[in-house]
Each structure stands twice: as C-alpha cells, then as structure tokens.
Motif scaffolding. Structure first.
Motif, PDB file in Angstrom:
ATOM      1  N   LEU A  44       0.807  -1.218   0.000  1.00 21.98           N
ATOM      2  CA  LEU A  44       0.000   0.000   0.000  1.00 21.98           C
ATOM      3  C   LEU A  44       0.839   1.268   0.000  1.00 21.98           C
ATOM      4  N   HIS A  45       2.033   1.180   0.566  1.00 21.61           N
ATOM      5  CA  HIS A  45       2.902   2.346   0.705  1.00 21.61           C
ATOM      6  C   HIS A  45       4.322   1.994   0.242  1.00 21.61           C
ATOM      7  N   PRO A  46       4.521   1.844  -1.055  1.00 20.25           N
ATOM      8  CA  PRO A  46       5.826   1.383  -1.546  1.00 20.25           C
ATOM      9  C   PRO A  46       6.979   2.362  -1.307  1.00 20.25           C
ATOM     10  N   GLN A  47       6.678   3.606  -1.020  1.00 21.57           N
ATOM     11  CA  GLN A  47       7.744   4.587  -0.802  1.00 21.57           C
ATOM     12  C   GLN A  47       7.973   4.843   0.683  1.00 21.57           C
ATOM     13  N   LEU A  48       7.622   3.875   1.504  1.00 15.48           N
ATOM     14  CA  LEU A  48       7.753   3.981   2.953  1.00 15.48           C
ATOM     15  C   LEU A  48       9.205   4.108   3.401  1.00 15.48           C
TER      16      LEU A  48
END
Length: 105
Positions: A44-48
C-alpha cells in the motif's frame, strides 16, 4: 501492488529465524512474522523506506533493529535483502532483480 522476494531475502529470513531460534523459538517465529507484516505494508505504501543516495529507485526500511532493502517496480515491490542492523555491512548495495522472483511462503 504485489510483494516479491529475491532468493537472497528468503535466505535472510531463514537465517534470522535460525539465529534467534537457537535461544528462543517463540521469539524467532514472532520476529519473522512481524518482519513479514511490516514488509506487507509496502503493497500500500511502496515509498515507505528512505531512498539510498545515488541509486535510483532503491530504498531501505528500518523495522526495529532490522533493515529491509527493496526496490519499487511498476507492478510490484521487490525485496532484495533483510539484515539485523548490528550485522557487518557485508550485504551489497544492489542485487539484480533479474534473479528469480519468489512469493514468500
């Protein structure tokens, strides 16, 4: 977005589990499950994770005392390596995502 694991990252999870399980099998299981749960957030948040300087599209995500190195592809996140922050920096900055892709069992 899907999560894919390099063969090296699967080996890393096994290594982490085996190291902890020598002293506490329950903690080993919990640690690996928590790592997998944290990694699943990338869908859901690949740039975490934080970006790695001078390497395009590569990130490190710190979860507790563990570091997950990954890269974002158009339709999946590719987990490259996982290690404990106290381990020597023996892990390469980059592993080719051209190696075989594996979903984690």
């Amino acid at each position: 977005m899907r999560i894919r694991f390099s063969p090296e990252s699967v080996d890393d999870l096994k290594r982490i589990y085996n190291f902890i399980a020598e002293h506490d099998p329950d903690s080993a299981r919990t640690t690996v499950l928590n790592l997998k749960s944290a990694i699943n957030r990338f869908s859901l948040h690949p740039q975490l994770g934080r970006t790695i300087e001078h390497i395009e599209n590569m990130r490190d995500f710190t979860f507790g005392r563990y570091v997950v190195r990954y890269t974002e592809k158009p339709d999946y996140v590719y987990i490259l390596r996982i290690w404990h922050s106290k381990e020597p920096a023996k892990f390469p900055l980059y592993q080719s995502p051209q190696s075989s892709l594996q979903p984690l069992p």
